[in-house]
Design a protein around this motif. Sequence first.
Motif, PDB file in Angstrom:
ATOM      1  N   SER A 131      -4.134   0.656 -26.285  1.00 61.84           N
ATOM      2  CA  SER A 131      -5.493   0.601 -26.854  1.00 61.84           C
ATOM      3  C   SER A 131      -6.015   1.996 -27.163  1.00 61.84           C
ATOM      4  O   SER A 131      -6.651   2.233 -28.211  1.00 61.84           O
ATOM      5  CB  SER A 131      -6.436  -0.110 -25.856  1.00 61.84           C
ATOM      6  N   ALA A 132      -5.732   2.944 -26.248  1.00 59.95           N
ATOM      7  CA  ALA A 132      -6.201   4.331 -26.491  1.00 59.95           C
ATOM      8  C   ALA A 132      -5.522   4.932 -27.715  1.00 59.95           C
ATOM      9  O   ALA A 132      -6.151   5.587 -28.549  1.00 59.95           O
ATOM     10  CB  ALA A 132      -5.917   5.175 -25.244  1.00 59.95           C
ATOM     11  N   VAL A 133      -4.161   4.680 -27.791  1.00 58.91           N
ATOM     12  CA  VAL A 133      -3.422   5.219 -28.954  1.00 58.91           C
ATOM     13  C   VAL A 133      -3.935   4.588 -30.235  1.00 58.91           C
ATOM     14  O   VAL A 133      -4.121   5.261 -31.257  1.00 58.91           O
ATOM     15  CB  VAL A 133      -1.915   4.970 -28.772  1.00 58.91           C
ATOM     16  N   ARG A 134      -4.143   3.248 -30.197  1.00 63.66           N
ATOM     17  CA  ARG A 134      -4.631   2.553 -31.395  1.00 63.66           C
ATOM     18  C   ARG A 134      -5.998   3.094 -31.823  1.00 63.66           C
ATOM     19  O   ARG A 134      -6.257   3.301 -33.002  1.00 63.66           O
ATOM     20  CB  ARG A 134      -4.710   1.060 -31.104  1.00 63.66           C
ATOM     21  N   HIS A 135      -6.847   3.319 -30.820  1.00 62.99           N
ATOM     22  CA  HIS A 135      -8.181   3.840 -31.137  1.00 62.99           C
ATOM     23  C   HIS A 135      -8.096   5.233 -31.773  1.00 62.99           C
ATOM     24  O   HIS A 135      -8.793   5.543 -32.749  1.00 62.99           O
ATOM     25  CB  HIS A 135      -9.018   3.881 -29.859  1.00 62.99           C
ATOM     26  N   ARG A 136      -7.206   6.090 -31.226  1.00 65.58           N
ATOM     27  CA  ARG A 136      -7.060   7.442 -31.774  1.00 65.58           C
ATOM     28  C   ARG A 136      -6.512   7.397 -33.206  1.00 65.58           C
ATOM     29  O   ARG A 136      -6.963   8.127 -34.094  1.00 65.58           O
ATOM     30  CB  ARG A 136      -6.145   8.276 -30.890  1.00 65.58           C
ATOM     31  N   ILE A 137      -5.508   6.509 -33.419  1.00 68.53           N
ATOM     32  CA  ILE A 137      -4.922   6.405 -34.759  1.00 68.53           C
ATOM     33  C   ILE A 137      -5.939   5.883 -35.754  1.00 68.53           C
ATOM     34  O   ILE A 137      -6.037   6.367 -36.898  1.00 68.53           O
ATOM     35  CB  ILE A 137      -3.673   5.504 -34.719  1.00 68.53           C
ATOM     36  N   GLU A 138      -6.731   4.909 -35.330  1.00 69.94           N
ATOM     37  CA  GLU A 138      -7.768   4.385 -36.220  1.00 69.94           C
ATOM     38  C   GLU A 138      -8.779   5.474 -36.572  1.00 69.94           C
ATOM     39  O   GLU A 138      -9.215   5.588 -37.726  1.00 69.94           O
ATOM     40  CB  GLU A 138      -8.474   3.197 -35.552  1.00 69.94           C
ATOM     41  N   SER A 139      -9.146   6.289 -35.584  1.00 69.91           N
ATOM     42  CA  SER A 139     -10.074   7.399 -35.844  1.00 69.91           C
ATOM     43  C   SER A 139      -9.472   8.401 -36.831  1.00 69.91           C
ATOM     44  O   SER A 139     -10.139   8.886 -37.761  1.00 69.91           O
ATOM     45  CB  SER A 139     -10.437   8.103 -34.521  1.00 69.91           C
ATOM     46  N   GLN A 140      -8.187   8.697 -36.659  1.00 71.37           N
ATOM     47  CA  GLN A 140      -7.522   9.633 -37.572  1.00 71.37           C
ATOM     48  C   GLN A 140      -7.435   9.058 -38.982  1.00 71.37           C
ATOM     49  O   GLN A 140      -7.618   9.768 -39.972  1.00 71.37           O
ATOM     50  CB  GLN A 140      -6.125   9.966 -37.052  1.00 71.37           C
ATOM     51  N   LEU A 141      -7.154   7.755 -39.060  1.00 73.45           N
ATOM     52  CA  LEU A 141      -7.066   7.135 -40.380  1.00 73.45           C
ATOM     53  C   LEU A 141      -8.427   7.137 -41.077  1.00 73.45           C
ATOM     54  O   LEU A 141      -8.521   7.374 -42.291  1.00 73.45           O
ATOM     55  CB  LEU A 141      -6.545   5.692 -40.241  1.00 73.45           C
TER      56      LEU A 141
END
Length: 432
Positions: free
Chosen positions: A46-56
Amino acid sequence: MLSVILSSLCFDYFFAPPLYALSITPADIPAILVLISFALLIVRFSAVRHRIESQLLQARDNLQAEVVERTQQASLLNLTHDTIFVRDMSDVITYWNRGAEELYGWAPYEAVGKRSRDLLRTVFTTPSDAISAELLETGRWEGELRHGKADGTEVVVASRWSLRRNENNQPVAILETNNDITDRKRREEEIRSLNSELEKRSTDLEASNRELEAFAYSVSHDLRAPLRHMVGYAELLQKNSSGTLDDKGSRYMRMILEAAKRMGNLIDDLLAFSRIGRVETQKTQVNLEHLVKEALSEVRQETNGRSIVWKIDTLPVCYGDRSMLKLVLVNLLSNAVKFTRPQPKAEIEVGCVDGNKNEVVVFVRDNGAGFDMKYVDKLFGVFQRLHHVDVFEGTGIGLATVQRIIHRHGGKVRAEGVVDQGATFYFSIPKI
């Protein structure tokens, strides 16, 4: 972490026997550890997904901003009439502005995706390998190219290339700006052709002048001997037959001798005139005041018994051939003395007027017979006279000699006059 603890408690209460009781036995520990590991993995994902979504989201915002900026830049490039296009390192056109469309005739959808060298039929004046090497080394190149247009005609352009590199310093694109210089190049070619023709004509003219001067010198020199014989025998005839000649015969004899004298003067002046074209100028510093005094001493014999007011202004030092410039002053002063003869009180002035910073402008002014300005172009021609020989003697070569000498010094001669109110002659010579 709190979610992991709560998940473990819920698992023990609802799924681990005894049900609905918070009791942990050794047998429950592996299941709880598996649950905890699974929960930790879910938290990590979930943390990785959240970070990737923020970067995208940030990348999308940056891309939108860049698209807006590039769109604005493209709009600005389209506002100019300069020819601008971009091509990648494979020479494929990726951008084509309105200026390029106006010059070459292809619309953007026709040009983008084509190789520029093939589309424009580029002809290089410099080897393309040398251009590529300079572009990669300096990031820029400037030169002239020949391009073909959509209608089949050719244009010559002043081309400027700029190399674009990415964040890894790798070359990725070339911005090319072209200005149409076809008309300028055509005019330059016409000027070169005219200069070549002018140089050829100048060479031919110099050769003709040399031949003419040699001919004039030869003719004048060869005329001296028969003229001396004619004058000598005419004088002997006048002396030996003076008692037998009547008044008319004596007058005829005087006319023969006067005509022979005039012809001798013409020959002498013509020889002097042709000699100027052959003699090399020996340029040195010349004190014009001293030179005027020397010239005056030579014309003094022509002023005997006359009342002449001389005004010699302060004159500068110049640079030229001393003997030639002295001949200029002698001719001009002699003319002034001659043409002021009818005046009861002659006035002759020698002075200097302002010229440009590199020249000296000297004038000789008199209050004599003057001349009509509509005949001013005839003054400096060989044998050209504005007054009858019976009124003012002369051969008509003096002013032509003045002009030739001044032209050899790189200067100019001009004259101003009014009938019966005098004349002023100007000549320019270089300063030191």
